[in-house]
Design an enzyme around this catalytic site. Sequence first.
Site, PDB file in Angstrom:
ATOM      1  CE  LYS A  77      -3.762   1.993   2.649  1.00 35.64           C
ATOM      2  NZ  LYS A  77      -4.696   1.920   3.788  1.00 35.64           N
ATOM      3  CB  SER A 152      -7.944   3.969   2.865  1.00 33.89           C
ATOM      4  OG  SER A 152      -7.159   3.372   3.951  1.00 33.89           O
ATOM      5  CB  SER A 176      -8.311   0.917   5.819  1.00 29.96           C
ATOM      6  OG  SER A 176      -9.079   2.132   5.864  1.00 29.96           O
TER       7      SER A 176
END
Length: 487
Positions: A77, A152, A176
Site C-alpha cells: 500500500k 482505504s 481499511s
Amino acid sequence: MNYFDQSLSSVHEKLASKAISATDLVKQTLDNIKNVDSKINAFITVDEDGALKKAKQIDEKGIDSNNLLSGMPIAIKDNMVTKGLKTTAASKILENFKPIYDATAVKKLNDLGSINVGKTNMDEFAMGGSTENSAFQTTHNPWDETKVPGGSSGGSAAAVAAGEVLAALGSDTGGSIRQPASFNGVVGMKPTYGRVSRWGLIAFGSSLDQIGPITRNVFDNATVLNAIAGHDDHDLTSSDKVIPDFTSTLNKGVKGLKIGIPSEFMAQGLDDDVKQVVLDTAETFKKLGATVEEVSLPHTQYGVAAYYIISSSEASSNLQRFDGIRYGYRAKDAKSLEDVYVKSRSEGFGDEVKRRIMLGTFSLSAGFYDAYFKKAAQVRTLMINDFTKIFKDFDLILAPTAPTPAYGIGEDISDPMTMYMNDVLTLPVNLAGLPGMSIPAGFSKGLPVGVQLIGRPYDELTVYQAGSAFEQDTDFNKQTPKMGGNN
C-alpha cells in the site's frame, strides 16, 4: 502465472523445484498487471526495474526452500515508505516523494526475499472507504468494475482479488483492510494494535493505525503476518510479546469454541443479504462444533462519533508536517511564509483530508477539547470495557464486516456522513485495539460478502483457527471474479 489457481505454497513449490525462476515469476506477474490493471487501477506505481533486479539477485542466491516468501511478488500500500521508490499516500502533496528508508514491515518482507512489484492505490492519507479519494485515480472492483473496491486499502485488496498478486500489505485505521477485503472476496487481517511496527507507515491516526496482510486464503494471510509481526525499537508502541507461529492452529477446528454475535451489529441498516450471510456463517460454526450465542456491545451506537473525533484529531496533528517546507509539494506563487503554508496545504490536500484536519483541529481547540476529544476518549474506554466483558465468556466475536456489499462508484462520495457510517461495524475493533479478520462468506447479487472474526488482544491464533475451519468447510475463498474466468 494464473494466481487464481495458486497459493503461496503452490508457487513456492514451483520456485523451490526450479520449475520456474524468480525472474520468470516476476515477469509473468508484471504481465498480469499490464493486462489487468488498465481496468482495475490497483497500482499507483509499478516497480518493474526494481522487481526484476531483486528477482535476478534471488535467482543467483537460490530460493530458500524453507521460506514461502522467498522470490514471491508482493504489493505494498502506498502509505508505507519504500526506499528509493515513490511513496505518495495517494496525495498530490507527496506526488514525487522518494523515501530514503523502508518501513519496518516492508524491510522484513524484503529480508525474507519477497519482491515488491509496486505500490497500490488508496484513499488519500488512508482517509476514506472507497479509494475514490485518491488524488490520482479511482480503483475499480474486479467483481464489477462499476463498483468501488472499498477503502482505504482498496488498491491492495483489488490487486489480490484481480489475480495480479497473491498477497499485499494494507493498513487499517477504522476498517481499511477488512472492508475492502469483504468487498473483494479476499482475506484481510487487522492485527492487534502493536503486533506490527508502524515505523515507516505514513500516520493517519497513531493510536488506531495498524499494518496487516491481504491474501486469497487464511494460510497465506497467517504466513505473511508471521513475517511482519514483532517488536521494533523504532516504534515504542510495538509489542514485545512472543510471536507465535500463526499457521500452527489452522487445522484445530472450532469444536468447543464460544462465539458471540453482537445484537447491535445485526440491527437496522444492515442489508438483508449481508445479515443472512452472517446467520449462515453462524450455522456453519455450530455444525463444526462451536457454540454461537447473541451478545451485546451497548456503546457501539457512539462508535462512529467517537472514532471520527479521535482519528481526525490525531490526523490534524500528524499532517502538520506537510507544510511545504521540508518535503513534498510547495506552492509556486507563494509571496510570504504564511503563503507557503496556506497555499501548499490548500493545493496539496484533497477535500476529505481538509475536512478531517478541520474537524480534528476544532476538537482539540481551547474551549472544545473537553466537550469533544475528552468525551470521545471516555466513550472509547466504555467500548473497550464492553469487549473485555464479552471476552470473559467468549473466545471470538462474529459480525458482518460492512453493512452492504460494494456500492457504485460515485454513489456515496458526495455524502461524507453516509460514507462515514459505512465504517460502523469495523471501527470498534480499532478503538479497542483488537485483532479482526474479514473472510469471504457469501454473495449478494453476484458481489462478495465478508464476515469478520474478532479476537482477544494478541489472540490472532484463535481468529485464524476459526477462519481456517470455516474456509475448509466452504468454497467462498475459491470463487473468483469474471476476469478469473470462473464466476
